[in-house]
Design a protein around this motif. Structure first.
Motif, PDB file in Angstrom:
ATOM      1  N   GLN B   8     -12.375 -46.318  16.567  1.00 53.81           N
ATOM      2  CA  GLN B   8     -12.542 -47.429  15.627  1.00 53.81           C
ATOM      3  C   GLN B   8     -14.032 -47.745  15.435  1.00 53.81           C
ATOM      4  O   GLN B   8     -14.512 -47.901  14.304  1.00 53.81           O
ATOM      5  CB  GLN B   8     -11.825 -48.641  16.230  1.00 53.81           C
ATOM      6  N   GLY B   9     -14.757 -47.803  16.540  1.00 50.90           N
ATOM      7  CA  GLY B   9     -16.187 -48.119  16.478  1.00 50.90           C
ATOM      8  C   GLY B   9     -16.964 -47.049  15.730  1.00 50.90           C
ATOM      9  O   GLY B   9     -17.776 -47.358  14.841  1.00 50.90           O
ATOM     10  N   VAL B  10     -16.722 -45.789  16.051  1.00 54.50           N
ATOM     11  CA  VAL B  10     -17.453 -44.683  15.416  1.00 54.50           C
ATOM     12  C   VAL B  10     -17.118 -44.632  13.917  1.00 54.50           C
ATOM     13  O   VAL B  10     -18.009 -44.458  13.075  1.00 54.50           O
ATOM     14  CB  VAL B  10     -17.131 -43.339  16.108  1.00 54.50           C
ATOM     15  N   TRP B  12     -16.074 -47.105  11.993  1.00 53.79           N
ATOM     16  CA  TRP B  12     -16.662 -48.281  11.314  1.00 53.79           C
ATOM     17  C   TRP B  12     -18.138 -48.044  11.042  1.00 53.79           C
ATOM     18  O   TRP B  12     -18.623 -48.265   9.927  1.00 53.79           O
ATOM     19  CB  TRP B  12     -16.479 -49.526  12.197  1.00 53.79           C
ATOM     20  N   ARG B  13     -18.840 -47.574  12.056  1.00 55.65           N
ATOM     21  CA  ARG B  13     -20.290 -47.375  11.899  1.00 55.65           C
ATOM     22  C   ARG B  13     -20.594 -46.278  10.868  1.00 55.65           C
ATOM     23  O   ARG B  13     -21.470 -46.422  10.020  1.00 55.65           O
ATOM     24  CB  ARG B  13     -20.897 -47.043  13.273  1.00 55.65           C
ATOM     25  N   LYS B  16     -19.920 -47.591   7.433  1.00 57.94           N
ATOM     26  CA  LYS B  16     -20.908 -48.608   7.054  1.00 57.94           C
ATOM     27  C   LYS B  16     -22.191 -47.927   6.559  1.00 57.94           C
ATOM     28  O   LYS B  16     -22.760 -48.306   5.540  1.00 57.94           O
ATOM     29  CB  LYS B  16     -21.201 -49.510   8.256  1.00 57.94           C
ATOM     30  N   ILE B  17     -22.624 -46.899   7.283  1.00 58.42           N
ATOM     31  CA  ILE B  17     -23.843 -46.187   6.896  1.00 58.42           C
ATOM     32  C   ILE B  17     -23.643 -45.500   5.537  1.00 58.42           C
ATOM     33  O   ILE B  17     -24.484 -45.589   4.653  1.00 58.42           O
ATOM     34  CB  ILE B  17     -24.213 -45.122   7.966  1.00 58.42           C
ATOM     35  N   THR B  20     -23.330 -47.990   2.539  1.00 56.15           N
ATOM     36  CA  THR B  20     -24.502 -48.815   2.219  1.00 56.15           C
ATOM     37  C   THR B  20     -25.748 -47.965   1.940  1.00 56.15           C
ATOM     38  O   THR B  20     -26.821 -48.501   1.741  1.00 56.15           O
ATOM     39  CB  THR B  20     -24.819 -49.803   3.368  1.00 56.15           C
ATOM     40  N   THR B  21     -25.587 -46.637   1.974  1.00 58.44           N
ATOM     41  CA  THR B  21     -26.730 -45.766   1.691  1.00 58.44           C
ATOM     42  C   THR B  21     -26.400 -44.929   0.455  1.00 58.44           C
ATOM     43  O   THR B  21     -25.663 -43.944   0.549  1.00 58.44           O
ATOM     44  CB  THR B  21     -27.019 -44.846   2.906  1.00 58.44           C
ATOM     45  N   ASP B  85     -26.757 -37.437  13.717  1.00 59.90           N
ATOM     46  CA  ASP B  85     -26.710 -38.333  14.875  1.00 59.90           C
ATOM     47  C   ASP B  85     -27.211 -37.641  16.142  1.00 59.90           C
ATOM     48  O   ASP B  85     -27.851 -38.262  16.979  1.00 59.90           O
ATOM     49  CB  ASP B  85     -25.284 -38.853  15.094  1.00 59.90           C
ATOM     50  N   PHE B  90     -28.999 -40.651  18.244  1.00 58.24           N
ATOM     51  CA  PHE B  90     -28.014 -41.737  18.246  1.00 58.24           C
ATOM     52  C   PHE B  90     -26.716 -41.309  18.930  1.00 58.24           C
ATOM     53  O   PHE B  90     -26.025 -42.117  19.533  1.00 58.24           O
ATOM     54  CB  PHE B  90     -27.727 -42.220  16.822  1.00 58.24           C
TER      55      PHE B  90
END
Lengths: 242, 255, 339
Positions: B8-10, B12-13, B16-17, B20-21, B85, B90
């Protein structure tokens, strides 16, 4: 010029990718030659015109990326402090691109000959093809240089790539204009100058000496070259005056 | 250790990237639309070639290819993110903060799927406006999109495996070239029967050919060799899942 | 505050014979460690000594070549998921995504660690406040200064209330104020929350001020271990450092000082000896220099430091002893010590 020829990474993609696309399309669209009115029985001969122009479009990216790097590393600023004239720098830059354009044109002629394509305009036509390839590369190289001088950013030049693809694909690249069935596409392909560049090369390969196609092709290529070099010179003088 | 919070976290991130890019989002959205326009518009006369028999028409014929292509490349583009990444370091944070690291691959995969879902929605809407004909029923349409999901997963898992092994964005061409070639060495412009020579032989051996034919058949309401197509798609995704998870183990061992 | 009851949970780090090889280079060469729960352990050594490689192994980011390590009671090789759930880490290069905001990072970390959705926002705000990043929370990280990135990294390490925290050179590149603020926070974590801190540093002062115990690593081996006071006591005697006024008198000053103790190796800018008679010997040194008519620009008595300990153990000064950088696992090993 030396830089252009010493960088295999900049020379290989303009050769490999168009050849690959040529192979894919020549195989996949061979059946198109069965359409009534299709100008040749060899789709490979029909499609061979595309890599000439596609390779030249890559020149835009190469020229732009090289110059943007010079701007980003401050090399151009250092040059502006020397007695070297900006026009000499631009001429050097573009002569490298033209050399690359000639190599590409020779390569695609060789590919065509090896694959059994008959060049309708003969050996003289091949020489004209080389000259045309040089003018087209000069024009698109100038365009890339202009964009680099205006933006100063390699990323911005890379961002041009999809736009170049649009020009290439929305043209008579895969179908003769008179056989395009969708009206808006036909109009777009007719407006698109890339169609005339492709048709000029194509005429030399499959028709022979077609005065109208040659005149239109050379006129468009020369207009792009003159406009882009004028714009580049103006942009360079503005950048070096900063 | 639970896998879901990590996935879920991966996911979402990653989303999002991407969302928004613009430089990441728009190419993957616009390229399929452009290909659809160029192929369906520029090549429409190909449907008049003798022996070309696809009742829903050339727009629909090309839509299926572009849908599958967008699915595969939606996965590959997400693989670029995996490589990026690792290159920027990251991924080390993700490896460190994820109790269950398998969730990292799952998370990227979910992001690939969600990202492609946006593209597929846009593509379908444009295609419907451009005259997409759907001869099949709801199950057929579902079948087509399910095939595309599997292709999306296969494309992602392939590039994820490469990204985790090479851990640099310079691996980009290695991620996309085989996918590009596999897709284009299938009957892209005309049915398999109309291909001749070497391209016919290559296309016959290419699993994408069967997935594509079944997908086109779904929209024509008469899908051929459904079991074979799903078997190939599921099989490829399963093998590539193994490839991706071994890539993760490879990245873990490298640190 | 801490994830599990620290009085009951195993907050220790136990390492036996830990080795990490990179092709022909042995970065960590059979180290043994025991860090108790709630302790601040300073891992001191020059660049390339093996500190970061050790941290990578203890945080499950790099598998050991041989040996064992148990963190929070779990084996780093076999119980990786449990180790990661128990620890927090701020590594040398804060791996932050420039396109995410500080708050995004904390939210991501909270999600990865399985913190319930309802608690994520509260925990995020609480930590942003704690590291002084509330005002910058919604700005993309690409606009953060080095100090802000370090503070965010620390906050990220704390999100899931870990029992053990690894800080790999947390203050490198920070200004004095940021460094002091980080020291205060680290000390508070250990003292008030009972968190075990494993801190690598190449700053002597940092280890001296913060650490309950210090391990000194050089060329992959632990060369000394103990409390800072114990280690300095091993050296025992102070040293006297003299700088001749005239360069041509250097040899004569050296001869005079040699009467009062053994030379301190590695002193570059001045002449130094470890005084045989301790502090009381200083007056004799001054008299002897005066009797010989030698004038010094500077004369200083120095109590033993951790650098002296390092010097005594390795024959080199820690400051400036930095060799080649530690091999990063993603890049090919460079030339260095060979097995």
């Amino acid at each position: 010029m030396t830089r252009t020829l010493r960088q295999p990474a900049s020379a290989i993609p303009p050769l490999v990718f168009p050849t690959m696309l040529l192979a894919v399309n020549a195989g996949g669209l061979k059946a198109s030659t069965l359409l009534p009115g299709f100008p040749t029985h060899s789709f490979l001969a029909f499609a061979l015109a595309v890599p000439f122009i596609q390779g030249a479009l890559f020149s835009t990216m190469n020229a732009g990326t090289d110059l943007a790097r010079d701007i980003q590393t401050g090399f151009l600023t250092r040059l502006s402090l020397t007695s070297l004239r900006g026009s000499a720098l631009l001429a050097g830059q573009l002569s490298g691109i033209v050399a690359l354009g000639l190599v590409q044109a020779l390569f695609y002629i060789a590919v065509g000959l090896i694959a059994g394509v008959h060049f309708a305009a003969g050996f003289a036509g091949m020489l004209v093809l080389l000259g045309f390839g040089a003018v087209v590369s000069l024009g698109f190289g100038g365009l890339g240089s202009f964009m680099a001088l205006r933006t100063g950013s390699g990323e911005a030049i890379q961002g041009l790539f999809p736009l170049l693809f649009v020009f290439l694909f929305i043209s008579s690249m895969n179908t003769p204009r008179n056989l395009i069935g969708v009206h808006w596409f036909k109009v777009a392909a007719t407006i698109n100058p890339v169609s005339y560049l492709i048709e000029c090369v194509r005429s030399l390969i499959i028709t022979g000496w077609d005065g109208q196609a040659l005149a239109l092709g050379f006129a468009v290529a020369a207009a792009i070259a003159v406009a882009s070099i004028a714009l580049s010179t103006w942009a360079l003088s503005r950048r070096m005056a900063r | 250790m639970r896998i879901w919070p990590v996935a879920q976290g991966v996911a979402w991130r990653t989303l999002k990237i991407v969302l928004t890019t613009p430089s990441l989002f728009f190419p993957s959205l616009l390229f399929p639309l452009f290909f659809f326009t160029a192929f369906a518009g520029g090549l429409s006369q190909v449907s008049h070639v003798p022996g070309f028999n696809y009742p829903p028409g050339y727009t629909t014929f090309q839509f299926v290819f572009v849908l599958l292509q967008s699915a595969a490349f939606g996965g590959v583009f997400t693989g670029f993110g995996v490589a990026r990444d690792f290159e920027t370091g990251f991924a080390r944070r993700l490896l460190l903060a994820s109790p269950n690291r398998s969730g990292i691959v799952l998370g990227y995969g979910l992001a690939a799927l969600a990202r492609w879902a946006i593209t597929a929605t846009m593509l379908t809407m444009i295609a419907l406006i451009a005259g997409l004909n759907i001869g099949g029923n709801g199950v057929d349409v579902f079948g087509l999109y399910l095939l595309a999901v599997l292709v999306n997963m296969a494309g992602f898992l392939w590039s994820c495996g490469i990204g985790m092994r090479l851990r640099t964005i310079q691996a980009g061409p290695l991620m996309q070239m085989p996918v590009f070639l596999t897709l284009f060495f299938a009957p892209v412009y005309v049915p398999l029967e109309l291909l001749q020579g070497w391209i016919h032989a290559v296309a016959r051996a290419n699993p994408v050919t069967y997935v594509l034919a079944t997908g086109r058949g779904f929209l024509a309401g008469d899908p051929p060799h459904v079991a074979l197509a799903f078997g190939l798609a599921v099989g490829s995704a399963a093998v590539l899942a193994l490839w991706a998870f071994r890539g993760l183990r490879n990245a873990e061992a490298a640190g | 505050m801490v994830n599990a009851d620290s009085s009951l949970a195993d907050n220790s780090i136990v390492v036996e014979g830990l080795v990490r090889d990179f092709k022909t280079l042995r970065a960590v060469d059979g180290i043994d460690l025991h860090v108790d729960g709630g302790e601040i352990y300073g891992f001191l050594g020059p660049n390339g000594a093996g500190k970061s490689t050790t941290v990578l192994m203890l945080t499950t980011l790099l598998p050991p070549s041989s040996g064992t390590a148990r963190v929070a009671g779990f084996d780093v090789v076999h119980d990786g998921p449990k180790v990661r759930a128990s620890i927090g880490a701020a590594l040398q290069e804060a791996a932050l995504d420039p396109l995410l905001t500080g708050r995004d990072h904390l939210r991501l970390q909270a999600t990865l660690q399985g913190i319930p959705r309802g608690d994520r926002s509260t925990r995020t705000s609480e930590l942003l406040e704690r590291v002084g990043l509330s005002d910058a929370a919604d700005r993309k990280v690409k606009g953060y200064s080095g100090g802000m990135k370090r503070r965010l990294d620390l906050a990220l390490a704390l999100v899931h209330r870990p029992r053990i925290i690894f800080l790999d050179e947390p203050t490198t590149g920070l200004d004095i104020q940021s460094r002091m603020a980080l020291w205060t926070e680290v000390a508070r974590l250990a003292k008030e929350d009972g968190v075990t801190i494993f801190l690598t540093t190449q700053y002597l002062e940092e280890a001296d001020v913060l650490a309950d115990r210090v391990g000194i690593i050089d060329q992959g081996k632990i060369v000394a271990e103990g409390t800072p006071a114990e280690l300095k006591d091993e050296i025992g005697r102070p040293s006297v450092h003299a700088t001749p006024l005239r360069a041509e008198e250097t040899q004569r000053v050296t001869k005079v000082l040699a009467r009062f103790g053994d030379p301190v190796p590695g002193a570059v800018r001045d002449i130094a000896v470890r005084l045989r008679d301790g502090t009381s010997g200083l007056a004799d040194v001054v008299r002897a220099l005066d009797n010989e008519g030698l004038i010094v620009a500077n004369l200083e008595l120095q109590q033993p430091t951790l650098d002296d300990v390092f010097l005594a153990k390795t024959g080199r000064s820690l400051e400036g002893a930095g060799g080649e950088e530690e091999p990063d696992s993603v890049s090919p090993p460079r030339k260095g010590r060979r097995r």
